[in-house]
Design an enzyme around this catalytic site. Sequence first.
Site, PDB file in Angstrom:
ATOM      1  N   TYR A  60     -12.159 -28.573  -8.448  1.00 50.68           N
ATOM      2  CA  TYR A  60     -13.372 -28.324  -9.236  1.00 50.68           C
ATOM      3  C   TYR A  60     -13.282 -28.899 -10.649  1.00 50.68           C
ATOM      4  O   TYR A  60     -14.304 -29.271 -11.227  1.00 50.68           O
ATOM      5  CB  TYR A  60     -13.718 -26.821  -9.234  1.00 50.68           C
ATOM      6  CG  TYR A  60     -14.286 -26.406  -7.894  1.00 50.68           C
ATOM      7  CD1 TYR A  60     -15.576 -26.774  -7.519  1.00 50.68           C
ATOM      8  CD2 TYR A  60     -13.512 -25.716  -6.969  1.00 50.68           C
ATOM      9  CE1 TYR A  60     -16.081 -26.454  -6.273  1.00 50.68           C
ATOM     10  CE2 TYR A  60     -14.011 -25.381  -5.713  1.00 50.68           C
ATOM     11  CZ  TYR A  60     -15.297 -25.750  -5.373  1.00 50.68           C
ATOM     12  OH  TYR A  60     -15.795 -25.445  -4.133  1.00 50.68           O
ATOM     13  N   ASN A  94     -27.328 -27.464  -5.950  1.00 52.48           N
ATOM     14  CA  ASN A  94     -26.360 -28.239  -6.729  1.00 52.48           C
ATOM     15  C   ASN A  94     -25.678 -27.383  -7.790  1.00 52.48           C
ATOM     16  O   ASN A  94     -26.290 -26.498  -8.382  1.00 52.48           O
ATOM     17  CB  ASN A  94     -27.048 -29.440  -7.391  1.00 52.48           C
ATOM     18  CG  ASN A  94     -27.608 -30.397  -6.355  1.00 52.48           C
ATOM     19  OD1 ASN A  94     -27.246 -30.311  -5.189  1.00 52.48           O
ATOM     20  ND2 ASN A  94     -28.487 -31.287  -6.774  1.00 52.48           N
ATOM     21  N   HIS A 111     -25.729 -22.062  -5.373  1.00 50.78           N
ATOM     22  CA  HIS A 111     -24.291 -22.189  -5.088  1.00 50.78           C
ATOM     23  C   HIS A 111     -23.421 -22.176  -6.337  1.00 50.78           C
ATOM     24  O   HIS A 111     -22.270 -22.593  -6.276  1.00 50.78           O
ATOM     25  CB  HIS A 111     -24.047 -23.454  -4.258  1.00 50.78           C
ATOM     26  CG  HIS A 111     -24.621 -23.354  -2.867  1.00 50.78           C
ATOM     27  ND1 HIS A 111     -24.897 -24.428  -2.072  1.00 50.78           N
ATOM     28  CD2 HIS A 111     -24.968 -22.246  -2.135  1.00 50.78           C
ATOM     29  CE1 HIS A 111     -25.386 -24.021  -0.907  1.00 50.78           C
ATOM     30  NE2 HIS A 111     -25.461 -22.706  -0.924  1.00 50.78           N
TER      31      HIS A 111
HETATM   32  P1  OAD Z   1     -25.388 -33.058   1.788  1.00 53.48           P
HETATM   33  O1  OAD Z   1     -24.309 -33.977   1.355  1.00 53.48           O
HETATM   34  O2  OAD Z   1     -25.167 -32.248   3.006  1.00 53.48           O
HETATM   35  O3  OAD Z   1     -26.735 -33.860   2.011  1.00 53.48           O
HETATM   36  C1  OAD Z   1     -27.153 -34.793   1.061  1.00 53.48           C
HETATM   37  C2  OAD Z   1     -28.511 -35.335   1.461  1.00 53.48           C
HETATM   38  O4  OAD Z   1     -28.935 -36.193   0.430  1.00 53.48           O
HETATM   39  C3  OAD Z   1     -28.517 -36.126   2.768  1.00 53.48           C
HETATM   40  O5  OAD Z   1     -29.617 -35.732   3.562  1.00 53.48           O
HETATM   41  C4  OAD Z   1     -28.669 -37.568   2.299  1.00 53.48           C
HETATM   42  O6  OAD Z   1     -29.393 -38.380   3.228  1.00 53.48           O
HETATM   43  C5  OAD Z   1     -29.471 -37.363   1.030  1.00 53.48           C
HETATM   44  N1  OAD Z   1     -29.354 -38.467   0.042  1.00 53.48           N
HETATM   45  C6  OAD Z   1     -28.346 -39.333  -0.164  1.00 53.48           C
HETATM   46  N2  OAD Z   1     -28.632 -40.169  -1.171  1.00 53.48           N
HETATM   47  C7  OAD Z   1     -29.870 -39.816  -1.622  1.00 53.48           C
HETATM   48  C8  OAD Z   1     -30.747 -40.305  -2.636  1.00 53.48           C
HETATM   49  N3  OAD Z   1     -30.405 -41.334  -3.420  1.00 53.48           N
HETATM   50  N4  OAD Z   1     -31.928 -39.692  -2.814  1.00 53.48           N
HETATM   51  C9  OAD Z   1     -32.312 -38.636  -2.023  1.00 53.48           C
HETATM   52  N5  OAD Z   1     -31.521 -38.147  -1.051  1.00 53.48           N
HETATM   53  C10 OAD Z   1     -30.332 -38.731  -0.843  1.00 53.48           C
HETATM   54  O7  OAD Z   1     -25.731 -32.131   0.521  1.00 53.48           O
HETATM   55  P2  OAD Z   1     -26.474 -30.725   0.470  1.00 53.48           P
HETATM   56  O8  OAD Z   1     -27.517 -30.636   1.520  1.00 53.48           O
HETATM   57  O9  OAD Z   1     -26.871 -30.499  -0.941  1.00 53.48           O
HETATM   58  O10 OAD Z   1     -22.236 -26.200  -0.982  1.00 53.48           O
HETATM   59  O11 OAD Z   1     -25.286 -29.751   0.832  1.00 53.48           O
HETATM   60  C11 OAD Z   1     -25.508 -28.376   0.875  1.00 53.48           C
HETATM   61  C12 OAD Z   1     -24.272 -27.648   0.419  1.00 53.48           C
HETATM   62  O12 OAD Z   1     -23.133 -28.085   1.182  1.00 53.48           O
HETATM   63  C13 OAD Z   1     -23.865 -27.937  -1.006  1.00 53.48           C
HETATM   64  O13 OAD Z   1     -24.558 -27.130  -1.930  1.00 53.48           O
HETATM   65  C14 OAD Z   1     -22.409 -27.627  -1.023  1.00 53.48           C
HETATM   66  C15 OAD Z   1     -22.023 -28.296   0.266  1.00 53.48           C
HETATM   67  O14 OAD Z   1     -20.879 -27.847   0.870  1.00 53.48           O
HETATM   68  C16 OAD Z   1     -21.121 -25.634  -1.458  1.00 53.48           C
HETATM   69  O15 OAD Z   1     -20.200 -26.290  -1.893  1.00 53.48           O
HETATM   70  C17 OAD Z   1     -21.118 -24.148  -1.393  1.00 53.48           C
END
Ligand code: OAD
Length: 237
Positions: A60, A94, A111
């Site tokens: 972290y 985020n 989170h």
């Molecule tokens: P993910 O990494 O699972 O998903 C990221 C999303 O962003 C994907 O659908 C990509 O296609 C999209 N993406 C990538 N580049 C992009 C761009 N330039 N513009 C728009 N979208 C884009 O991330 P999260 O869904 O946020 O939790 O993950 C959820 C949680 O899992 C996080 O909060 C974290 C993680 O483990 C904890 O750590 C507790």
Amino acid sequence: MSMSKQPKQKLVVFTGAGISAESGIRTFRDSDGLWEEFNISEVATPEAWQKNKALVLGFYNKRRQQVLNASPNAAHKALVKLELKYDVHIITQNIDDLHERAGSKNVIHLHGEINKSRSTVDENLVYPIKGDTIKLGDTCERGSQLRPHIVWFGEMVPMMEIAYEVAASADIFIVVGTSLVVYPAAGIVDYVPTATPKYLIDPHEIQVHGLANLKFIKEKASIGLPQLVNELLNTSN
Ligand code: OAD
């Protein structure tokens, strides 16, 4: 004669790692994502913390240094503009503070927040972090080791209830940059009223089932969001 002023429509935005990708912060599940390099069970769970605090703190600390070196991008900034016309509420998965640094007023972090530390004996003792690291031996006012103010896998998500309420009262709902696979956070979309117009912005195909009135915008956040914001600011509602 009195001019009746319409209350602002409530616009709720649900964001994930993708909105910060173009600020240089890695997502979790893209091909170069963090969970390709690190094992969740070794850095992001209470068990990991019990097993190896130095490793977890180091993970972290690195995330924090990346966030401190990053700046809000066009997508974060576009959301701020929406406040001119709408009652905007951002619910983010985020841990970075790029929405706040862009200038958004109402931000709920589901989170946790990377720039804060927390006591390990009393979860209500939360502190801003001076500098960019939490070290072994850094303690809260009650003498316990400080941990990152992050919700780990396997832990409760304390902000969930309030987030459900916000989503349930949305007049317009926008989802940006989340794979929608991590629960309970992803379940928030099911609380949005059926009649509410919904927009989803992501450069990749996202699986969403059973969401009525959904428009999928297959774009990066820095392109798709400013365009959508301009449209929403120019509609006559
Ligand atoms: P993910 O990494 O699972 O998903 C990221 C999303 O962003 C994907 O659908 C990509 O296609 C999209 N993406 C990538 N580049 C992009 C761009 N330039 N513009 C728009 N979208 C884009 O991330 P999260 O869904 O946020 O939790 O993950 C959820 C949680 O899992 C996080 O909060 C974290 C993680 O483990 C904890 O750590 C507790």
